[in-house]
Scaffold this motif. Structure first.
Motif, short mmCIF file in Angstrom:
data_model
loop_
_atom_site.label_atom_id
_atom_site.label_comp_id
_atom_site.label_asym_id
_atom_site.label_seq_id
_atom_site.Cartn_x
_atom_site.Cartn_y
_atom_site.Cartn_z
N GLU A 89 0.84 -1.19 0.00
CA GLU A 89 0.00 0.00 0.00
C GLU A 89 0.88 1.25 0.00
OE1 GLU A 89 -2.65 -0.15 3.29
OE2 GLU A 89 -3.67 -1.95 2.61
N ALA A 90 0.58 2.17 -0.92
CA ALA A 90 1.35 3.41 -1.03
C ALA A 90 0.70 4.48 -0.16
CB ALA A 90 1.41 3.86 -2.48
N ALA A 91 0.85 4.33 1.13
CA ALA A 91 0.22 5.25 2.08
C ALA A 91 1.09 6.48 2.29
CB ALA A 91 -0.01 4.55 3.41
N PRO A 92 0.49 7.66 2.42
CA PRO A 92 1.27 8.85 2.74
C PRO A 92 1.99 8.67 4.07
CG PRO A 92 -0.96 9.44 2.05
CD PRO A 92 -0.94 7.96 2.24
N LEU B 258 -4.53 8.33 -21.82
CA LEU B 258 -5.07 9.00 -23.00
C LEU B 258 -6.54 8.63 -23.17
CD1 LEU B 258 -2.18 8.50 -25.59
CD2 LEU B 258 -2.84 10.63 -24.46
N PRO B 259 -7.36 9.49 -23.79
CA PRO B 259 -8.77 9.16 -24.04
C PRO B 259 -8.90 7.83 -24.78
CG PRO B 259 -8.36 11.46 -24.53
CD PRO B 259 -7.02 10.86 -24.26
N GLY B 260 -9.88 7.02 -24.35
CA GLY B 260 -10.11 5.73 -24.98
C GLY B 260 -9.23 4.62 -24.44
N HIS B 261 -8.32 4.94 -23.52
CA HIS B 261 -7.42 3.94 -22.95
C HIS B 261 -7.71 3.77 -21.45
CE1 HIS B 261 -5.40 5.06 -26.66
NE2 HIS B 261 -4.69 3.96 -26.57
N GLU B 262 -7.53 2.55 -20.99
CA GLU B 262 -7.73 2.24 -19.57
C GLU B 262 -6.43 1.72 -18.97
OE1 GLU B 262 -11.56 -0.03 -18.80
OE2 GLU B 262 -11.26 -0.35 -20.95
N VAL B 263 -6.22 2.06 -17.71
CA VAL B 263 -5.09 1.53 -16.95
C VAL B 263 -5.64 0.90 -15.68
CG1 VAL B 263 -3.02 2.11 -15.62
CG2 VAL B 263 -3.41 3.19 -17.84
N ALA B 264 -5.22 -0.32 -15.42
CA ALA B 264 -5.66 -1.03 -14.21
C ALA B 264 -4.44 -1.59 -13.49
CB ALA B 264 -6.62 -2.15 -14.57
N VAL B 265 -4.61 -1.84 -12.20
CA VAL B 265 -3.56 -2.46 -11.39
C VAL B 265 -4.12 -3.76 -10.83
CG1 VAL B 265 -2.07 -2.20 -9.38
CG2 VAL B 265 -2.58 -0.20 -10.81
N ARG B 266 -3.37 -4.84 -11.00
CA ARG B 266 -3.87 -6.17 -10.66
C ARG B 266 -2.89 -6.90 -9.76
NH1 ARG B 266 -5.38 -10.32 -15.48
NH2 ARG B 266 -3.14 -10.69 -15.37
N GLU C 45 -7.14 2.25 -5.54
CA GLU C 45 -6.12 3.28 -5.52
C GLU C 45 -5.13 3.05 -4.37
OE1 GLU C 45 -7.15 7.32 -5.82
OE2 GLU C 45 -7.61 7.13 -7.95
N ARG C 46 -3.90 3.45 -4.64
CA ARG C 46 -2.80 3.40 -3.68
C ARG C 46 -2.44 1.98 -3.25
NH1 ARG C 46 -0.23 7.57 -2.18
NH2 ARG C 46 -1.03 9.68 -2.44
N VAL C 47 -2.81 0.99 -4.07
CA VAL C 47 -2.37 -0.38 -3.83
C VAL C 47 -1.52 -0.80 -5.02
CG1 VAL C 47 -3.04 -2.75 -3.34
CG2 VAL C 47 -4.47 -0.85 -2.54
N SER C 48 -0.30 -1.24 -4.72
CA SER C 48 0.66 -1.54 -5.77
C SER C 48 0.45 -2.94 -6.35
CB SER C 48 2.08 -1.42 -5.21
OG SER C 48 3.04 -1.69 -6.21
N GLY C 49 0.63 -3.05 -7.67
CA GLY C 49 0.50 -4.34 -8.34
C GLY C 49 0.94 -4.23 -9.79
N SER C 50 0.60 -5.23 -10.58
CA SER C 50 0.97 -5.25 -12.00
C SER C 50 0.11 -4.26 -12.78
CB SER C 50 0.78 -6.65 -12.58
OG SER C 50 1.61 -7.59 -11.93
N VAL D 138 -3.28 6.94 -8.17
CA VAL D 138 -3.64 7.92 -7.15
C VAL D 138 -4.36 9.08 -7.85
CG1 VAL D 138 -1.32 8.94 -7.29
CG2 VAL D 138 -2.79 9.46 -5.34
N GLY D 139 -5.61 9.33 -7.44
CA GLY D 139 -6.38 10.41 -8.06
C GLY D 139 -6.55 10.25 -9.55
N GLY D 140 -6.65 9.01 -10.03
CA GLY D 140 -6.81 8.77 -11.46
C GLY D 140 -5.51 8.81 -12.24
N GLN D 141 -4.41 9.09 -11.57
CA GLN D 141 -3.12 9.15 -12.24
C GLN D 141 -2.28 7.91 -11.88
OE1 GLN D 141 -1.48 13.31 -12.98
NE2 GLN D 141 -2.22 13.51 -10.89
N LEU D 142 -1.28 7.64 -12.72
CA LEU D 142 -0.46 6.44 -12.58
C LEU D 142 0.90 6.78 -11.98
CD1 LEU D 142 -0.21 3.38 -13.23
CD2 LEU D 142 0.75 4.05 -15.44
#
Length: 551
Positions: free
Chosen positions: A327-330, A349-357, A366-371, A409-413
């Motif tokens: 967990e990426a905790a402050p 970018l628009p039309g693209h998705e990013v997920a963490v697994r 959010e704020r949990v590290s993975g692939s 975090v906040g929709g950013q990678l």
């Protein structure tokens, strides 16, 4: 640093069609591969687009003979010719002898310089350009000679990516001008600064990659003289300029036009960028120009962008908590705990998705590290002629497993590291298997007796380390072995590696008997928790004696 060629788009178009008819006259099947040595010259651009017109697929080849030996470069080129099953190959005069040596016995239909291609008979048939769902090019993602992977990028995928880059990532306007020293055979150089300017009809000034390496200030001079507004570099490029800069140099530049100082191609350390911003502020450089992005060739190029004009954003986390829990905790207030700073890489970018697994396949919040997984219209169709590698990366339902690790975090990678074992040095990806293979060719080092991995270098960079099980007890002979392995690596890859001889049985293995690089790296850093400059870059003799005593 002097202008030697102007190439208007209209002239590029005319020459590309002319060369396209000559390529078509060779009678190649549609989609046949044309290997192009990617040195920074107009001929590469002409031939790249000639392939598009003639229904052929260009394959950029590296032009990096200066990084290693003649033999290593020829082996690398031959491996890529074999992997791509190239039918035709082009090289400028200075590279032709390497190409001729590399293609010997492969049965290519034609190999030559641009001048030799000009002597071919043109086809009388009309040009038949590649269509939207046909390959645009094959991009090789690694400098590896033994495990090359060619990303098959379709026309529609790269055009989708360019649309996102131009409109949303860079917010390109009519007053923009690009400047680049990036190699044409690298995805950022090819897509970002060959295809990007063409798609947006911007002028671009090219500086040879080797010229930049020898005289980094020429990059800044070009931006200053021509009013460049968009230019990119991996972090080491900014670091190189900052280290080479003298006070009188800074006052000669006018970098006030530089609105997009892009950063990408490797995990981004903040130190070199902050130092560059401080040193060149008197030249008009604004730190808010830093534009951080994340991408990979398997997604054409770009996946995420920070906002133009925002500058570099840092996320501070509790380092121990991240390591222990993922967990990426402050960091907690009023507690003296180690803090890790990560550079935020922006939003998809628009039309693209990013997920963490997770490793178990569960999508994380959010704020949990993975692939890190990516999905969208810019994702590759697969690796050319390599279904096994394709299946490893395309994991179903349109998702691409990037092999990188991070969190949102906040929709950013945010990128925290790499799941894969690749060692990245100055933007070059080097497979540990290649370093291990070189070491295992030495007498007294058997198969499975070498383990390579990356270790932290200065300012967030990476160094290559190699632990070698050695049965030789004599310190001087161990020293000679270290020197030999290091020299082989230097000739093959043009890098300096730290080589540590250890006793047989030292290297850790998994329960199935496989070499565990992650554990070997952990054990190495336990033995050397704070490798200083002497340990990493000291003399071969000093290293050999020191490690022999330790072992």
């Amino acid at each position: 640093g002097e202008l030697y060629c102007r190439l208007p788009y209209a002239e590029l178009d005319r020459r590309a069609q002319e060369v396209g008819t000559r390529l078509q006259g060779l009678g190649l099947e549609r989609g046949a591969r044309v290997a192009l040595v990617g040195c920074t010259c107009p001929d590469f651009l002409v031939f790249f687009f000639a392939c598009q017109y003639a229904g052929l697929v260009p394959v950029p080849l590296p032009a990096s003979v200066g990084l290693g030996s003649h033999e290593a470069f020829v082996r690398q080129i031959r491996g890529l010719l074999e992997s791509s099953k190239a039918a035709v190959a082009m090289a400028p005069e200075g590279f032709l002898r390497f190409l001729l040596e590399a293609q010997e016995g492969l049965g290519l239909a034609f190999v030559g310089t641009p001048e030799q291609f000009d002597k071919l008979e043109p086809s009388a048939e009309s040009l038949r350009p590649l269509g939207p769902e046909e390959p645009a090019y094959i991009q090789y993602t690694s400098g590896s000679t033994r495990f090359p992977r060619g990303v098959l990028v379709t026309q529609s995928a790269v055009m989708s990516n360019l649309g996102g880059i131009v409109r949303h990532g860079l917010e390109v306007g009519p007053g923009d001008r690009c400047v680049s020293w990036l190699p044409y055979y690298h995805d950022m150089g090819l897509v970002g600064f060959v295809l990007g300017p063409l798609a947006s009809q911007l002028s671009v000034d090219y500086l040879g990659t080797q010229d930049f390496a020898m005289r980094p200030r020429k990059w800044l001079e070009l931006i200053s003289q021509n009013g460049g507004t968009i230019s990119y570099s991996p972090p080491f490029g900014y670091d190189l300029c900052a280290r080479r800069a003298a006070r009188e140099d800074v006052t000669r530049f006018d970098l006030s036009s530089w609105r997009v100082a892009g950063v990408g191609a490797e995990p981004v350390p903040s130190g070199p960028l902050q130092r560059f911003g401080e040193i060149f502020a008197p030249a008009g450089f604004d730190e808010r120009s830093f534009l951080v992005c994340y991408g990979l060739a398997e997604c054409s190029l770009a996946v995420t962008f920070s906002r133009p004009g925002q500058g570099m954003e840092l996320d501070r986390v509790d380092e121990h908590h991240l390591i222990d829990t993922g967990e990426a905790a402050p960091p907690p207030e009023n507690e003296d705990r180690p803090v890790k700073e990560f550079v935020v890489c922006g939003s998809p970018l628009p039309g693209h998705e990013v997920a963490v697994r997770s490793d178990q396949g569960r999508f994380l919040g959010e704020r949990v590290s993975g692939s890190i997984l990516v999905r969208g219209p810019s994702v590759m169709d697969g690796y050319f002629n390599d279904p096994e590698a394709t299946q490893e990366m395309l994991v179903g339902d349109g998702w691409l497993d990037t092999g990188d690790i991070g969190y949102r975090v906040g929709g950013q990678l945010v990128i925290t590291g790499r799941k894969k074992d690749l060692i990245t040095i100055n933007g070059r990806n080097i497979r540990p298997q290649d370093l291990e293979y070189l070491a295992e060719q030495e007498p007294g080092i058997g198969s499975g007796d070498a383990c390579a991995f990356g270790i932290p270098g200065p300012e967030g960079t990476e160094k290559a380390a190699l632990v070698v099980q050695c049965r030789e007890a004599d310190p001087e002979r161990r020293m000679a072995l270290v020197a030999t392995v290091r020299n082989h690596i230097r000739r093959e890859f043009g890098i300096d590696a730290l080589v540590e001889p250890v006793s047989p049985g030292t290297l850790p293995r998994t329960s199935s008997g496989k070499l565990s690089r992650s554990r070997a790296r952990h054990d190495f850093l336990q033995r050397h928790p704070h490798p200083d400059q002497d340990l990493l870059e000291g003399s071969v003799a000093g290293e050999g004696l020191d490690y022999a005593r330790r072992a």
